[in-house]
Design an enzyme around this catalytic site. Structure first.
Site, mmCIF file in Angstrom:
data_model
loop_
_atom_site.group_PDB
_atom_site.id
_atom_site.type_symbol
_atom_site.label_atom_id
_atom_site.label_comp_id
_atom_site.label_asym_id
_atom_site.label_seq_id
_atom_site.Cartn_x
_atom_site.Cartn_y
_atom_site.Cartn_z
ATOM 1 N N TYR A 25 0.854 -1.265 -0.054
ATOM 2 C CA TYR A 25 -0.165 -0.164 -0.062
ATOM 3 C C TYR A 25 1.005 1.182 0.012
ATOM 4 C CZ TYR A 25 -3.837 -3.089 1.494
ATOM 5 O OH TYR A 25 -4.791 -4.002 1.459
ATOM 6 N N SER A 37 -13.152 -4.835 1.770
ATOM 7 C CA SER A 37 -13.983 -3.946 0.808
ATOM 8 C C SER A 37 -15.509 -4.418 1.478
ATOM 9 C CB SER A 37 -14.073 -4.359 -0.398
ATOM 10 O OG SER A 37 -12.708 -4.210 -0.938
ATOM 11 N N PRO A 38 -15.757 -4.201 2.683
ATOM 12 C CA PRO A 38 -16.961 -4.912 3.251
ATOM 13 C C PRO A 38 -18.234 -3.896 3.144
ATOM 14 C CG PRO A 38 -15.589 -3.731 5.354
ATOM 15 C CD PRO A 38 -14.662 -3.752 3.978
ATOM 16 N N ALA A 68 -18.135 -2.645 -0.052
ATOM 17 C CA ALA A 68 -18.026 -2.352 -1.465
ATOM 18 C C ALA A 68 -17.751 -1.145 -1.887
ATOM 19 C CB ALA A 68 -19.579 -2.908 -1.942
ATOM 20 N N GLY A 77 -17.598 1.804 -1.133
ATOM 21 C CA GLY A 77 -18.394 2.846 -0.900
ATOM 22 C C GLY A 77 -19.938 2.689 -1.763
#
Ligand SMILES: NC(=O)c1ccc[n+]([C@@H]2O[C@H](COP(=O)([O-])OP(=O)(O)OC[C@H]3O[C@@H](n4cnc5c(N)ncnc54)[C@H](OP(=O)(O)O)[C@@H]3O)[C@@H](O)[C@H]2O)c1
Length: 278
Positions: free
Chosen positions: A58, A198-199, A201, A203
């Protein structure tokens, strides 16, 4: 915040952690947003999301440096997870990557060291030999994987002879339920944690949409006095093996996400969401 056991380790981690993809930059270093990101991470820690997920890739390592700034005075009470990249999975490279992450994170140990993606050209046994050594040296407390199938997870588990493989970090949200076919039941059976990435999604879930499934979500959210994002996160963390790591730099988003814990969707509402988002 309520906690869950990390795999079979006996160690507890919060139901919600803090994602960092985009913090410090994406695929290159970007210093302009550092202060804002540190504030967001500190607020998350204050709201008891005392679990931060980062990775060496990252922002080319700068994300780890921002994390170090956020936890600097309270390292011992924050659970830090980072990841070694797929191209660094040879024995020597894992050891070297770990040293670099420790330096950037300004810490002497990583709570959870994860293999970011499988790499079929490097035997997993070689990678796990390095992980065994890092645990023995006290540089890593727990070992996990990310984006591994059931078969790859089994192989990793077998290869990591001296330690338990505690977790698999995978994409999971109302909009991506592919792990429910095999990986989630496997994790339940093996008492392995699923760290849902990405819980919300990326945004999309908070933004919602026009069709029927969003109406179901909004109706349930209104019933509990919660938002779409809070319901979507709660739907994840009510499942036994699952913890979630939403990323947010906006302070109102951080607060909202913290409010996804401390209450529980009924079984009936979980099923209603299951069928709406099939
Ligand atoms: N292992 C892997 O291969 C992998 C892959 C992807 C992600 N991850 C990890 O999982 C973390 C989370 O995944 P992600 O970053 O892809 O997606 P995400 O957490 O589902 O979504 C992040 C996006 O949603 C916005 N957001 C967050 N909470 C919100 C809320 N309550 N209301 C409205 N918008 C909200 C954020 O905005 P702001 O930032 O503007 O607040 C950001 O743009 C990553 O940061 C990373 O640590 C791992």
């Amino acid at each position: 915040m309520d906690c869950k056991e990390l795999g079979k380790s006996g160690v507890k981690i919060p139901l919600l952690g803090l994602g960092t993809w985009g913090i410090g930059g994406f695929s290159s270093k970007h210093f302009g947003g550092d202060d804002e990101a540190v504030r967001a991470l500190r607020l998350g820690l204050e709201l008891e999301m005392r679990f931060i997920d980062t990775a060496e890739m990252y922002a080319r390592g700068h994300s780890e440096e921002v994390v170090a700034r956020a936890v600097v005075t309270e390292r011992e009470s924050v659970f830090i997870a980072t990841k070694v990249s797929a191209e660094n999975l040879s024995y020597e490279h894992v050891l070297r990557s770990c040293e670099s992450s420790l330096k950037r994170l300004q810490t002497s140990y990583i709570d959870l060291y994860q293999v970011h993606w499988p790499n079929p050209s490097i035997p997993i046994a070689e990678t796990m030999r390095a992980m065994n050594r890092l645990v023995a040296e006290g540089k890593v407390r727990h070992v996990g994987v990310s984006n591994f199938s059931v078969q790859q997870t089994r192989e990793a588990q077998t290869a990591l002879s001296r330690e338990e493989l505690v977790s698999n970090q995978v994409e999971y949200s109302l909009l991506d339920r592919s792990i429910e076919a095999e990986l989630l039941p496997f994790a339940e059976k093996e008492h392995m944690s699923i760290i849902a990435y990405s819980p919300v999604a990326r945004g999309q879930i908070p933004r919602g949409g026009g069709d029927r499934r969003w109406q179901v979500l909004e109706k349930i959210a209104a019933k509990y006095g919660k938002t779409n994002a809070q319901v979507a996160l709660n739907w994840l963390i009510v499942k036994d093996p699952v913890v979630a790591i939403p990323k947010a730099v906006r302070l109102d988003h951080v607060k909202e996400n913290a409010g996804a814990a401390g209450w529980k969707l009924t079984q009936e509402d979980q099923v209603a969401l299951d069928s709406a988002f099939k």
